[in-house]
Design a protein around this motif. Structure first.
Motif, mmCIF file in Angstrom:
data_model
loop_
_atom_site.group_PDB
_atom_site.id
_atom_site.type_symbol
_atom_site.label_atom_id
_atom_site.label_comp_id
_atom_site.label_asym_id
_atom_site.label_seq_id
_atom_site.Cartn_x
_atom_site.Cartn_y
_atom_site.Cartn_z
ATOM 1 N N ALA A 85 0.966 -1.329 -0.131
ATOM 2 C CA ALA A 85 0.138 -0.055 0.004
ATOM 3 C C ALA A 85 0.810 1.289 0.017
ATOM 4 N N MET A 86 0.644 2.041 -0.969
ATOM 5 C CA MET A 86 1.512 3.276 -0.920
ATOM 6 C C MET A 86 1.027 4.477 -0.334
ATOM 7 N N THR A 87 -0.551 4.488 0.030
ATOM 8 C CA THR A 87 -1.157 5.378 0.897
ATOM 9 C C THR A 87 -2.172 4.509 1.927
ATOM 10 N N ARG A 88 -2.576 5.043 2.988
ATOM 11 C CA ARG A 88 -3.190 4.334 3.821
ATOM 12 C C ARG A 88 -4.598 4.026 3.190
ATOM 13 N N GLU A 89 -5.148 4.839 2.397
ATOM 14 C CA GLU A 89 -6.357 4.508 1.645
ATOM 15 C C GLU A 89 -6.180 3.134 1.015
ATOM 16 N N GLN A 90 -4.988 2.609 0.525
ATOM 17 C CA GLN A 90 -4.932 1.502 -0.141
ATOM 18 C C GLN A 90 -4.665 0.299 0.698
ATOM 19 N N GLU A 91 -4.565 0.395 1.941
ATOM 20 C CA GLU A 91 -4.533 -0.583 2.822
ATOM 21 C C GLU A 91 -5.949 -1.518 2.596
ATOM 22 N N LYS A 92 -5.681 -3.076 2.645
ATOM 23 C CA LYS A 92 -6.856 -3.787 2.540
ATOM 24 C C LYS A 92 -7.307 -4.656 3.861
ATOM 25 N N LYS A 93 -8.664 -4.211 3.752
ATOM 26 C CA LYS A 93 -9.453 -4.724 4.908
ATOM 27 C C LYS A 93 -9.369 -6.396 5.039
ATOM 28 N N ASN A 94 -9.476 -6.910 6.265
ATOM 29 C CA ASN A 94 -9.681 -8.431 6.197
ATOM 30 C C ASN A 94 -10.958 -8.900 7.014
ATOM 31 N N TYR A 671 16.824 -7.501 6.218
ATOM 32 C CA TYR A 671 16.287 -8.084 4.979
ATOM 33 C C TYR A 671 15.166 -7.914 4.741
ATOM 34 N N VAL A 672 14.264 -7.585 5.777
ATOM 35 C CA VAL A 672 12.750 -7.216 5.808
ATOM 36 C C VAL A 672 12.633 -5.717 5.231
ATOM 37 N N LEU A 673 13.443 -4.945 5.655
ATOM 38 C CA LEU A 673 13.583 -3.531 5.443
ATOM 39 C C LEU A 673 14.048 -3.412 3.906
ATOM 40 N N PHE A 674 15.028 -4.000 3.527
ATOM 41 C CA PHE A 674 15.552 -4.261 1.957
ATOM 42 C C PHE A 674 14.529 -4.654 1.123
ATOM 43 N N VAL A 675 13.832 -5.532 1.610
ATOM 44 C CA VAL A 675 12.921 -6.048 0.358
ATOM 45 C C VAL A 675 11.805 -5.014 0.447
ATOM 46 N N MET A 676 11.330 -4.388 1.490
ATOM 47 C CA MET A 676 10.244 -3.353 1.467
ATOM 48 C C MET A 676 10.823 -2.204 0.604
ATOM 49 N N ASP A 677 11.912 -1.763 0.913
ATOM 50 C CA ASP A 677 12.551 -0.366 0.332
ATOM 51 C C ASP A 677 13.131 -0.428 -1.024
ATOM 52 N N GLY A 683 9.607 2.527 0.537
ATOM 53 C CA GLY A 683 10.362 3.129 1.704
ATOM 54 C C GLY A 683 9.662 4.104 2.750
ATOM 55 N N HIS A 684 8.725 4.436 2.157
ATOM 56 C CA HIS A 684 7.815 5.327 3.001
ATOM 57 C C HIS A 684 7.350 4.685 4.377
ATOM 58 N N LEU A 685 7.115 3.449 4.292
ATOM 59 C CA LEU A 685 6.857 2.556 5.581
ATOM 60 C C LEU A 685 8.074 2.532 6.405
ATOM 61 N N VAL A 686 9.533 2.427 5.710
ATOM 62 C CA VAL A 686 10.305 2.346 6.703
ATOM 63 C C VAL A 686 10.628 3.694 7.375
ATOM 64 N N ASN A 687 10.362 4.672 6.757
ATOM 65 C CA ASN A 687 10.306 6.120 7.542
ATOM 66 C C ASN A 687 9.271 6.064 8.441
ATOM 67 N N GLU A 688 8.661 5.442 8.581
ATOM 68 C CA GLU A 688 7.290 5.379 9.796
ATOM 69 C C GLU A 688 8.043 4.849 11.014
ATOM 70 N N MET A 689 9.177 3.836 10.848
ATOM 71 C CA MET A 689 9.530 3.277 11.995
ATOM 72 C C MET A 689 10.779 3.953 12.648
ATOM 73 N N ASN A 702 17.111 7.654 9.030
ATOM 74 C CA ASN A 702 15.576 7.780 9.220
ATOM 75 C C ASN A 702 15.312 9.043 8.783
ATOM 76 N N PRO A 703 14.851 9.588 7.496
ATOM 77 C CA PRO A 703 14.680 9.027 6.639
ATOM 78 C C PRO A 703 16.121 9.053 5.634
ATOM 79 N N SER A 704 15.798 8.268 4.654
ATOM 80 C CA SER A 704 17.229 8.379 3.640
ATOM 81 C C SER A 704 17.163 9.697 2.697
#
Length: 744
Positions: A85-94, A671-677, A683-689, A702-704
């Motif tokens: 998800a590149m925005t919060r609005e794109q996050e999928k409900k479950n 490795y988790v961060l590398f795959v995400m970023d 990378g926007h999610l990494v910046n949130e951490m 944080n951030p690059s």
């Protein structure tokens, strides 16, 4: 597997000696934020952890698998291709997914066992324990505000209450492609070295007032009391590590009689049946490339636990566990007999345990062969899935809406089942495994399972199988769907495949299960007294309770091992090892082209070290099922990885802990961060951490700079320097000035 509530009293000093830098209160505290507030039970079957103040949650890929699959379509297969998800609005409900966040745990042993003595009749004791546990849990729910339950520990000698907040708006934020999240598949399961990026990411939402709520667009991200900072420091051998999570079930107080039944009867039977089943499948796979693809997944899955049972038996024999149990029980009996009061209470405990297991042994093969032989063939397993429809038709339910929903579900299930169904191979498996059932299970325990075999086919298993597979309405998708178009109880009851399955089930429920239940009841009382006696006999020993899906902490170190003579396993793996395993012809070992390109260019960004990118590492932490997704935390309370598996050499873990070989397999957080970023561009999610280096927040991570949109200048203050950045057009000037270090 220690209870966090008791860490201060039982473990904290030892943990400090091994490298812990946190106080006991920073690990578990009811009134103030602590590590326990960052840990959740994910979906009731896994563990997850908060990694941002905005409710970002990390868990394993295999824990999020169902949610990822449910959000996949043929047009947008995010399970196969990955998605972020590149925005919060794109996050999928479950729908149906929830997380439980612990509010508190409480020792309620005194309230549950008040007035109960060893002389209290067992039936009365069970009734009182159940009533009091329910009453305590109901009161703690505070009119539905919390989820609460009471669990027994040390085989019913202690009781603790757990109170949770349940959040049911849990949205999918991202997943790597299956070729990363499940790399190695079932072939690599329980094996080290490992190169699996077993992670997925979710976000927990709450109502605007901060309370749990079902999905709503008005909901806002949950703000945890604590989230785990992420360590950017290299993981080194000997580093302190702890795993916080919800291990499922262990039975480590089991006596030699129980272990003997497992090693001498249960496991050999499972190994024997699976070995033959795998051999028959392999013949079909070798004969047809098309069938090989259809059967590959099931073959790997069956092989997985085949390896597990072999490993468990080898481990118990290697550790001489039965000899150790015999010595422990001999000492226990001598201790009990040395005192009149102890002899009255504990003198017959081992005799009762041995008698219970002897009784179980006489029915144990029926239990094992039911699942591993009688219901092992694909057609039998599929017939078993028709039980809800059978019950619906038998009840004469007139609810047409419910019936249509049920039938629609079966049509979807059929489409999935027959896609990989190989009738010729399955028919052979049915014939041979049923013959093994007939030969190995005591005849008096057969029931009516073999009625048609003896009356119509004169004991010829091949002819019996041929009739079942040719005449069953479940033998093809077309026949099954034709039945669903006009379902009839009479037709289903007379179907040869469904009839065999029902005979197996009815025999088990009427003739086997009641006996096993009877022996288990006697065993439960004897085991409770045995564990109570063991603890009384060794007052200076610190005991931990068996796992039971409640929050536990295990601590240890990052550590390599020698699985056998002449072989040394390093404590970490790298992307180079993943590239070596690449096999484009094997679905389990496909590597995404972009990942290979990043590897060839050694483009690891801030996540690599010394020209390599680490993928996984191992520790000697004590985990089991349910720990999947658990955070691996260093001595400063920082996240260094996610636990996702154990090693084959220590498959004894659910029965006995192996201090020499036990390893916890983890995916490295970098490795988790590398795959995400770098791989996925999220990378926007990494910046949130909160990224930290050697315990200190360092904003160079944080951030690059590539992610900073700026004009003019920006100043960043870190622990030991001041960085001044000036940007004009396409030019960026960076000046770093070292400050005078302050005393810590």
């Amino acid at each position: 597997m220690w209870l966090p509530l008791l860490i201060k009293r039982l473990n904290h000093v030892d943990m400090q000696k091994q490298g812990l830098q946190l106080t006991a209160e920073e690990i578990y505290n009811v009134n103030n934020a602590s590590l326990k507030d960052a840990i959740v039970q994910f979906g009731g079957f896994c563990t997850g952890e908060f990694i941002s103040k905005e409710g970002l949650l990390l868990t394993n890929h295999h824990c999020g698998y169902d949610a990822i699959a449910a959000n996949s379509t043929p047009q947008d297969d995010i399970l196969k291709n990955g998605w972020w998800a590149m925005t919060r609005e794109q996050e999928k409900k479950n729908e149906g997914l929830f997380v439980d966040i612990l509010v508190r745990m409480e020792d309620v042993t005194g309230q549950v066992l008040q007035g109960i003595t060893p002389q209290t009749p067992e039936q009365e004791r069970s009734k009182l324990v159940a009533e009091r546990s329910k009453s305590l849990a109901d009161a703690a729910k505070n009119n539905g505000q919390y989820v609460s339950y009471v669990r027994d520990f040390f085989n019913g000698n202690e009781f603790y209450m757990f109170v949770y907040e349940r959040f049911s708006d849990v949205r999918l934020v991202g997943t790597p492609p299956e070729s990363i999240g499940k790399f190695g598949g079932d072939t690599d399961n329980w094996m080290w070295p490992r190169h699996t990026g077993d992670f997925s990411m979710f976000r927990v939402y709450m109502a605007p007032d901060g309370k749990p709520a079902t999905y709503s667009e008005k909901n806002v991200p949950y703000r945890p009391k604590h989230h785990l900072p992420i360590s950017m420091s290299p993981v080194k051998e000997g580093d302190f590590s702890m795993v916080f999570g919800f291990p499922g079930r262990t039975t480590r107080f089991m006596t030699g009689a129980g272990l003997g039944m497992a090693v001498e009867q249960s496991n050999p039977s499972r190994i024997k049946l699976r070995e033959r089943r795998l051999a028959l499948m392999k013949e079909a796979m070798d004969a047809s490339p098309a069938d090989r693809l259809k059967l590959a997944s099931e073959y790997a899955s069956i092989s997985n636990y085949y390896k597990y049972f072999i490993g468990q038996n080898e481990g118990i024999k290697r550790m001489k566990t039965l000899d150790k149990k015999a010595a422990e029980e001999k000492a226990f009996q001598a201790w009990a007999d040395a005192n009149a009061d102890r002899k009255a209470l504990y003198g017959n405990v081992l005799t009762d345990i041995n008698a219970s297991y002897a009784g179980q042994r006489s029915y144990n093969l029926s239990t094992i062969y039911r699942s591993e032989a009688a219901l092992a063939a694909q057609l039998m397993a599929h017939a078993y899935q028709y039980t809800p429809l059978y019950n619906f038709l038998k009840e004469g339910n007139a609810d047409k809406t419910k019936q249509q929903q049920l039938l629609n579900g079966y049509k979807e299930m059929n489409a999935e089942f027959y896609k990989n169904y190989v009738p010729s191979s399955d028919q052979r498996i049915f014939a041979e495994l049923m013959q093994m059932y007939y030969n190995d299970v005591p005849k008096a325990q057969h029931g009516d399972i073999f009625k048609d075999l003896t009356s119509k086919h004169k004991g010829d298993f091949k002819k019996w199988a041929a009739e079942v597979y040719s005449k069953s309405l479940l033998s093809s998708e077309a026949k099954a769907n034709a039945f669903l178009a006009n379902p009839s109880l009479k037709v289903l009851e007379s179907d040869p495949a469904f009839k065999v399955m029902r005979a197996v089930q009815v025999n088990y429920q009427q003739n086997i299960l009641p006996k096993m239940t009877e022996y288990n009841a006697a065993l439960a009382r004897a085991n409770r007294l045995f564990v109570a006696g063991l603890r009384e006999m060794q007052p200076n020993r610190v005991f931990y309770p068996d796992a039971n899906s409640t929050l536990r902490l295990t601590y240890g170190t990052v550590k390599d091992y020698e699985p056998r003579d002449g072989v040394q396993y390093k404590y970490y793996t790298t992307l180079a090892g993943l590239a070596e395993k690449e096999d484009p012809t094997n679905p389990e070992f496909i590597v995404p082209a972009k990942l290979m390109e990043l590897y060839r260019q050694k483009d690891y960004g801030r996540y690599g070290q010394n020209g390599e990118l680490r993928v996984g590492f191992i520790t000697n932490n004590d985990i089991t099922g349910g720990n999947s997704g658990s955070p691996v935390i260093n001595g400063r309370g920082e996240l260094i990885g996610l636990a996702f598996d154990g090693n084959w050499e220590a498959m004894t873990g659910d029965l006995v802990f192996d201090p020499e070989y036990k390893r916890c397999i983890n995916v490295d957080i970098k490795y988790v961060l590398f795959v995400m970023d770098k791989f996925a561009g999220a990378g926007h999610l990494v910046n949130e951490m909160t990224l930290v280096d050697n315990g200190n927040p360092n904003t160079q991570f944080n951030p690059s700079l590539n992610d900073v949109k700026m004009d003019g200048k920006m100043e960043i203050e870190t622990a030991d320097s001041e960085i001044k950045i000036k940007k004009k057009g396409n030019e960026t000037k960076i000046k770093k000035e070292t400050k005078k270090k302050k005393n810590s």
